[in-house]
Design a protein around this motif. Structure first.
Motif, PDB file in Angstrom:
ATOM      1  N   UNK A 127       0.915  -1.077   0.027  1.00  0.00           N
ATOM      2  CA  UNK A 127      -0.122  -0.076   0.037  1.00  0.00           C
ATOM      3  C   UNK A 127       0.719   1.194  -0.160  1.00  0.00           C
ATOM      4  N   UNK A 128       0.215   2.194  -0.689  1.00  0.00           N
ATOM      5  CA  UNK A 128       1.119   3.694  -0.743  1.00  0.00           C
ATOM      6  C   UNK A 128       1.101   4.280   0.603  1.00  0.00           C
ATOM      7  N   UNK A 129       0.081   4.416   1.307  1.00  0.00           N
ATOM      8  CA  UNK A 129      -0.017   4.913   2.479  1.00  0.00           C
ATOM      9  C   UNK A 129      -0.520   3.996   3.614  1.00  0.00           C
ATOM     10  N   UNK A 130       0.482   3.559   4.460  1.00  0.00           N
ATOM     11  CA  UNK A 130       0.170   2.720   5.352  1.00  0.00           C
ATOM     12  C   UNK A 130      -0.360   3.603   6.645  1.00  0.00           C
ATOM     13  N   UNK A 131      -1.331   2.522   7.239  1.00  0.00           N
ATOM     14  CA  UNK A 131      -2.051   3.242   8.556  1.00  0.00           C
ATOM     15  C   UNK A 131      -0.892   2.887   9.495  1.00  0.00           C
ATOM     16  N   UNK A 132      -1.179   3.589  10.982  1.00  0.00           N
ATOM     17  CA  UNK A 132      -0.309   3.311  12.026  1.00  0.00           C
ATOM     18  C   UNK A 132      -0.336   1.996  12.523  1.00  0.00           C
ATOM     19  N   UNK A 133      -1.566   1.348  12.530  1.00  0.00           N
ATOM     20  CA  UNK A 133      -1.276  -0.186  12.704  1.00  0.00           C
ATOM     21  C   UNK A 133      -0.716  -0.884  11.900  1.00  0.00           C
ATOM     22  N   UNK A 136       3.035  -0.321  12.342  1.00  0.00           N
ATOM     23  CA  UNK A 136       3.425  -1.173  13.637  1.00  0.00           C
ATOM     24  C   UNK A 136       3.627  -2.737  13.516  1.00  0.00           C
ATOM     25  N   UNK A 137       2.713  -3.162  12.659  1.00  0.00           N
ATOM     26  CA  UNK A 137       2.842  -4.805  12.231  1.00  0.00           C
ATOM     27  C   UNK A 137       3.956  -5.002  11.489  1.00  0.00           C
ATOM     28  N   UNK A 138       4.449  -4.263  10.563  1.00  0.00           N
ATOM     29  CA  UNK A 138       5.427  -4.359   9.706  1.00  0.00           C
ATOM     30  C   UNK A 138       6.789  -4.415  10.598  1.00  0.00           C
ATOM     31  N   UNK A 139       6.800  -3.296  11.573  1.00  0.00           N
ATOM     32  CA  UNK A 139       7.870  -3.027  12.293  1.00  0.00           C
ATOM     33  C   UNK A 139       8.002  -4.595  13.295  1.00  0.00           C
ATOM     34  N   UNK A 140       7.039  -4.678  13.627  1.00  0.00           N
ATOM     35  CA  UNK A 140       6.992  -6.262  14.737  1.00  0.00           C
ATOM     36  C   UNK A 140       7.522  -7.446  13.758  1.00  0.00           C
ATOM     37  N   UNK A 141       7.097  -7.441  12.540  1.00  0.00           N
ATOM     38  CA  UNK A 141       7.539  -8.467  11.449  1.00  0.00           C
ATOM     39  C   UNK A 141       8.978  -8.426  11.081  1.00  0.00           C
ATOM     40  N   UNK A 142       9.460  -7.273  10.993  1.00  0.00           N
ATOM     41  CA  UNK A 142      10.901  -7.171  10.946  1.00  0.00           C
ATOM     42  C   UNK A 142      11.658  -7.579  11.964  1.00  0.00           C
TER      43      UNK A 142
END
Length: 146
Positions: A127-133, A136-142
């Motif tokens: 997605x071009x513009x990610x929502x805050x959740x 956060x989910x992508x940061x957690x996966x990383x």
């Protein structure tokens, strides 16, 4: 004659057609339209063109359909196909997606970018513009991968 400000373009063409049948010259038809309608009339060159068309055998006063294919690439069916394919195959290229759906690569790119608001990041459609959740989910996966 009385002024007729609501004389539509189609009605003016019809008038032009009947006056052409009576072999009235284009300049006279233009003058008559000017007298009837005032300033809201077809231009003289347009009257002359329609007179020529009627003399050549044209019978319809309607505009001819414009050439070219209608825009079908961005309808809801194609949009949902592109969305499903990009989710199922996130590493696919625009060309692969366009070939699968049966649209041009330009249309596929427009659907991806403008309609679905996706962009290619590290060989993946995101997605071009990610929502805050989502961020956060992508940061957690990383963090979990390292």
């Amino acid at each position: 004659m009385a002024s007729c400000p609501n004389f539509s373009e189609l009605e003016q063409r019809t008038y032009t057609k009947f006056r052409t049948i009576l072999e009235i010259p284009p300049k006279s038809i233009d003058d008559e339209l000017s007298t009837i309608c005032g300033e809201d009339i077809l231009s003289y060159s347009t009257v002359r063109r329609w007179v020529s068309l009627f003399r050549e055998g044209r019978t319809s006063v309607q505009d001819a359909p414009c050439p070219g294919a209608p825009k079908l690439a961005t309808n809801n069916d194609k949009l949902s196909e592109v969305s499903e394919y990009s989710e199922s195959f996130p590493h696919s290229s625009v060309e692969e997606l366009a070939n699968y759906v049966g649209i041009s690569t330009g249309s596929a790119q427009t659907i991806l970018n403008a309609d679905l608001e996706l962009r290619k990041v590290h060989m993946r459609w995101v997605p071009r513009c990610l929502t805050f959740p989502q961020k956060a989910a992508r940061l957690q996966m990383t963090k979990e991968k390292h």
